[in-house]
Structure formats: C-alpha cells, structure tokens
Scaffold this active site. Structure first.
Site, mmCIF file in Angstrom:
data_model
loop_
_atom_site.group_PDB
_atom_site.id
_atom_site.type_symbol
_atom_site.label_atom_id
_atom_site.label_comp_id
_atom_site.label_asym_id
_atom_site.label_seq_id
_atom_site.Cartn_x
_atom_site.Cartn_y
_atom_site.Cartn_z
ATOM 1 N N GLY B 50 0.856 -1.183 0.000
ATOM 2 C CA GLY B 50 0.000 0.000 0.000
ATOM 3 C C GLY B 50 0.886 1.224 0.000
ATOM 4 N N GLU B 51 0.375 2.319 0.527
ATOM 5 C CA GLU B 51 1.158 3.548 0.609
ATOM 6 C C GLU B 51 1.638 3.682 2.059
ATOM 7 O OE1 GLU B 51 2.660 5.707 -1.348
ATOM 8 O OE2 GLU B 51 3.297 6.495 0.592
ATOM 9 N N SER B 52 2.954 3.579 2.244
ATOM 10 C CA SER B 52 3.487 3.530 3.611
ATOM 11 C C SER B 52 3.246 4.822 4.372
ATOM 12 C CB SER B 52 4.979 3.187 3.589
ATOM 13 O OG SER B 52 5.717 4.201 2.925
ATOM 14 N N CYS B 82 6.404 -4.944 0.597
ATOM 15 C CA CYS B 82 6.492 -3.603 0.005
ATOM 16 C C CYS B 82 6.324 -2.530 1.088
ATOM 17 C CB CYS B 82 5.475 -3.466 -1.127
ATOM 18 S SG CYS B 82 5.804 -2.057 -2.207
ATOM 19 N N ARG B 111 12.833 3.744 0.420
ATOM 20 C CA ARG B 111 11.484 3.778 -0.147
ATOM 21 C C ARG B 111 11.550 4.119 -1.642
ATOM 22 N NH1 ARG B 111 7.900 8.389 0.721
ATOM 23 N NH2 ARG B 111 5.844 7.732 0.043
ATOM 24 N N ILE B 140 6.437 -3.153 -7.274
ATOM 25 C CA ILE B 140 5.622 -2.002 -7.651
ATOM 26 C C ILE B 140 6.075 -0.782 -6.854
ATOM 27 C CG2 ILE B 140 3.282 -1.059 -7.696
ATOM 28 C CD1 ILE B 140 2.308 -3.945 -8.121
ATOM 29 N N ARG B 141 6.706 0.169 -7.543
ATOM 30 C CA ARG B 141 7.291 1.330 -6.836
ATOM 31 C C ARG B 141 7.976 0.824 -5.562
ATOM 32 N NH1 ARG B 141 5.463 6.861 -7.443
ATOM 33 N NH2 ARG B 141 5.582 6.984 -5.204
ATOM 34 N N HIS B 181 5.546 -8.495 -4.040
ATOM 35 C CA HIS B 181 4.168 -8.791 -3.633
ATOM 36 C C HIS B 181 3.769 -10.222 -3.997
ATOM 37 C CE1 HIS B 181 2.969 -4.552 -2.898
ATOM 38 N NE2 HIS B 181 3.758 -4.261 -3.918
ATOM 39 N N GLU B 183 1.471 -11.797 -2.805
ATOM 40 C CA GLU B 183 -0.004 -11.859 -2.716
ATOM 41 C C GLU B 183 -0.677 -11.574 -4.053
ATOM 42 O OE1 GLU B 183 1.924 -9.496 -1.502
ATOM 43 O OE2 GLU B 183 1.014 -7.510 -1.780
#
Lengths: 305, 201
Positions: B50-52, B82, B111, B140-141, B181, B183
């Site tokens: 997600g977005e940390s 991630c 990051r 992903i990023r 990821h 998942e």
C-alpha cells in the site's frame, strides 16, 4: 486482479505488464486520491494521508466555471508536483488524445486518467492503453462501459459521478449501476452470458471473468461529487474500493482538515462513530450544484462511450 | 501454537484482500486489524502492500503505532510486503520527515528505491527457505534493503537487470519482509512459509 493469469516465463525483468499496472491500483485500495493544482496543495494532500494525487491545472469546479477547452496540464506544473511529494502522482489526458498520454508517460507520472473532465479529443475512440508502460484509470457509468475500457487496456476503473458538482448523487447512481450489473452477471448460466456480452457491448471473455469473480478484474474506485467524509464512506459502503476527491477538498473552507477527515472516513467507512468524530469542525463544504439543473452539454459523465 | 493460527492483516489501507486470501489458502484464520482491540486477538500480523506514508499517518492518528511496537517487541511474528517491509524497518531512507515505522528488523530500507511506476517490474526471485524454484517477484514502486544489521538474514537479492544484487527479502527471527508482492501472484509459498513460522512459535 485475477490470480489465475499465467506468470511470464522470462528471466529478465519485465516492465509495463498487466500485473504491475493492475497491481499498482491494488496498492491504492482503501485510500483517497486528491485533485491538486499546485505543489503546496499536493503537500497538503500528502500530509493528510492521501495515497496519491491527481495533478491538474484546474479542478473540475473551475473548469465548469471557466468553460473553454480543458486540456492536459502544463508539464512544468506536473513536474513541480512530482518533485513536491513522494506519493504517486496521476495526471489527466483527454479522451482519445493518445499524444497527451505519451507526454504524460514521458514525464513519468504513475497513472494516467483518460478523463471525461477534460474536453474529448476523439468522439469515437478512446486511447489504446495497451500501448503504454504507464497504467491508465478510466471512468465508467455502467458495467459495459467499464469492460470496454478494460478491453482497451485500462488497469483501474472509477465510477464517473459528475465531477465538479460537490453532489454525490451521480456517483451513487453509477456505483450502484456497476455493482448491480456485476451481481446480475453472477446469476446467469453459461448460455446467458453470451447474450449478456452482446447487451453490455463488451468482450465475452471479460463478461465471463466478471461473472466468475463477482467483481471487475481491476480495482474499482468512486469519483465525481464527493465533498464530505460521509460522502466518501457512503461510496465505500456501496462497494467502492477507494475514493477520488476532486473539487471537494480545495474548494472547501479548511482543505487540510477536510482532507485528513476524508482519509480517516474512508478507512473507517463502516464505523459511524469515527465518521461523526472526523466530520466535526470542518468549516464550509464546497457549495455544490444540483445535477438536475445541469444542461446536457455540461454533463461530463456523458462523455466517453 | 494451534494448527490454525489467527493471523491479522493491518487493514488501514492497501492490498488487504489479496493477503487475506493468500493467508487463508496457506491455512490461517484471517482477521482484519484496524483497532487496538483487534490487535490483541491475533497470533501474528501481516503488513500489506500500500502507501506507507498513509499507513504511518493512520497508525499514529488511531493510536496503533505503540501497541504494534509492543507486540513486535514481545515476539509476535509479522510479515510485511512492500509498504509492509518499510513498516518493519528500524530505519528508512527517502520517507517523509515525519514518517514513523513500527520497526523490528535491523535494516535500512530505501522507499521507492527502484523508481516510479514506469520502473515497476516482474522478475523471478530465488528465495532462501522456499522450495520449488524461484518465486515470481512483482515489484511495484518497490523499496529495497539498503543494508542489514548483524541480526537480520538476507533471503533474496535481485537476480538480473539494473538493480542486480539489491536485497529484496529479509528475515529476523519471527519477522519476515519482502520488497515484492507474492499476494498478487496466486503462488502461496511465501505465505505458507510465514504460517509455518507462526505455527513453530
């Protein structure tokens, strides 16, 4: 996304795959994506806990007010926002304007919104989104429209709503429409799915996939008219996996506070106590427009086909 | 530990559903965790992608950060992918100035180290402790691990390409972190490894 899709066999790193495009949207789930027009607004959004920002020159409410042709934003302005924040940055291209999309990809934006809020550049064709490394999000008012966009390569869908109105009624209509059409597909037998694909004007394979999964094969967000924390929570309870907020934040009295409140209400969308708490003392919401009073030519949701 | 451990997924934001499905397939009983009270009922925790910065913001705002740190310090197993890897890092680079992590793994994580979304990629990853060939890494990023301390064990590095050799999976006792990821792939071997780590406590 479908976990059944085959894994690529290549040993070398592959960029721009459907999995990394759709997977990027999966990481945004449960989050709020905010329209911003300056680096300072982008910082306010990031401070508030936004998962991404949408960089654009004018928020939809101002596009409505100003009229004229609405286009992709100035590259300098997008660069400024990319430099200002560490969260993902999205930007809008006109429908069918694949050169604007090429420019946005070259600028390094993280997602391209092929958006009805801008003036369409092609009244027949949307951009071929498979041709890009950068993933696309597209708007939809119903399931057939969503599946046509996915067939063209969209890696994320947002219900359109009616941007720049501060009125959630169209967002509710479109989210309910998409979700109820998905539910209906899950009740059909294999023979009926062929007729459903014809009615939806969508590829049979995608229709079959939705019927099997009970959801779109990509993430579904809500957009167009969210102005309050309760609006955001409403869209989440109706089945949105996250929320775009456009004019609703920076056309309000206290953007920083409202932005943080919308983020919290999106995470705790099913907890009225939290929504009540964050809804206090936010100051003026954006004034808003009654959608019934909008002339047909001012209805952005009708753009795109 | 019982045969069916109760594993929470931090559900402030991110790909909670995919982790929940992978954990269930790997034999765990799965519950979402958004409140301090919900944390008390779990044997272990997954920190999703997600977005940390959003997760950090919400964990602080809702009083979850200190309870999370206490549970990790008390030996609760945790796995982060991630953004979850960032949350488990003792120290991060290129975060926001006010960005908090839970910490627990003696590592420095950078990051968005691989770049922006256009640099996101898929590649096979040889992961120590997982049999049956390489796992499929979806980055992903993604962050990478800049360096690890003496107590942390490197499980995987990038095999080829411009970032060859970068550390992308780490374990320290009951704590596991991956830049990528699993998942998102339908391959549940990493989640099975974690469930086994939880069962063996």
């Amino acid at each position: 996304m479908s976990t059944a899709s085959p894994l690529p066999s290549s040993d070398s790193p592959e960029t721009g795959t459907a999995r990394v495009k759709r997977g990027m949207a999966e990481q945004l789930k449960g989050g709020v994506i905010m329209d911003v027009v300056t680096p300072d607004q982008a910082k306010i959004a990031e401070d508030a806990g936004a998962v991404a920002v949408m960089a654009l020159e004018r928020v939809p409410a101002d596009i409505r007010r100003d009229g004229g042709v609405a286009r992709m934003s100035d590259p300098d302005m997008i660069d400024g926002i990319i430099k200002a924040v560490s969260i993902p940055v999205m930007a809008k291209s006109r429908i069918g304007h694949f050169v604007e999309a090429q420019v946005l990809q070259a600028l390094g934006v993280d997602y391209i919104d092929e958006s009805e809020v801008l003036t369409p550049a092609d009244e027949v064709n949307h951009s071929d989104k498979w041709a890009f490394t950068t993933p696309f999000v597209c708007g939809a008012t119903n399931l057939g429209e969503a599946l046509r966009r996915i067939a063209e390569g969209a890696a994320m869908i947002r219900s359109k709503g009616e941007a720049g109105t501060g009125n959630v009624v169209e967002a509710v209509r479109h989210m309910r429409q998409i979700r109820s059409e998905i539910r209906r597909l899950t009740t059909l037998d294999d023979t009926e799915l062929y007729a459903a694909a014809k009615e939806l004007r969508a590829p049979y394979e995608l229709v079959k996939e939705v019927a099997t999964l009970g959801k779109l094969p990509v993430v579904l967000f809500s957009a167009g008219g969210v102005a309050t924390p309760a609006d955001a929570a409403l869209m989440m309870q109706l089945g949105a996996e996250g929320v775009f907020v456009g004019s609703g934040i920076f056309k309000s009295g206290d953007p920083a506070k409202r932005a943080a409140a919308v983020v919290k209400a999106t995470t705790f969308y099913d907890d009225p106590d939290v929504i009540a708490k964050v809804s206090r003392g936010l100051g003026e919401a954006m004034v808003g427009i009654n959608c019934d009073e909008l002339p047909e030519s001012q209805r952005y949701a009708n753009r795109g086909w | 530990m019982s045969a069916t451990p109760v594993i929470g997924v931090l559900a402030l934001q991110g790909d909670v559903r995919e982790h929940s499905a992978a954990l269930a397939a790997a034999g765990a009983s799965v519950v979402p965790v958004r409140r301090v009270g919900e944390l008390a009922g779990v044997d272990a925790l997954v920190l999703p992608g997600g977005e940390s910065t959003t997760m950090s913001n919400l964990a602080v705002a809702f009083g979850l950060l200190e309870p999370l740190r206490e549970r990790i310090a008390a030996g609760m197993p945790a796995y982060g992918s991630c953004a979850g890897m960032i949350m488990l890092a003792d120290k991060i680079l290129d975060g926001r100035d006010d960005q908090e992590t839970i910490g627990g793994i003696d590592m420095i994580v950078r990051r968005n180290a691989f770049g922006r979304q256009n640099d996101s990629f898929e590649a096979p990853v040889d992961l120590a402790g997982v049999d049956g060939g390489p796992v499929h890494g979806v980055f992903i990023r993604a962050p990478w691990v800049e360096s690890v301390g003496a107590r942390a064990e490197v499980l995987a590095r990038v095999g080829s390409g411009p970032a060859e050799g970068r550390v992308v999976a780490v374990r320290q006792g009951p704590l596991l972190a991956t830049s990528f990821h699993p998942e998102l792939t339908g391959d549940h071997r990493v989640h099975r490894l974690f469930v086994e780590m939880v069962r063996s406590r």
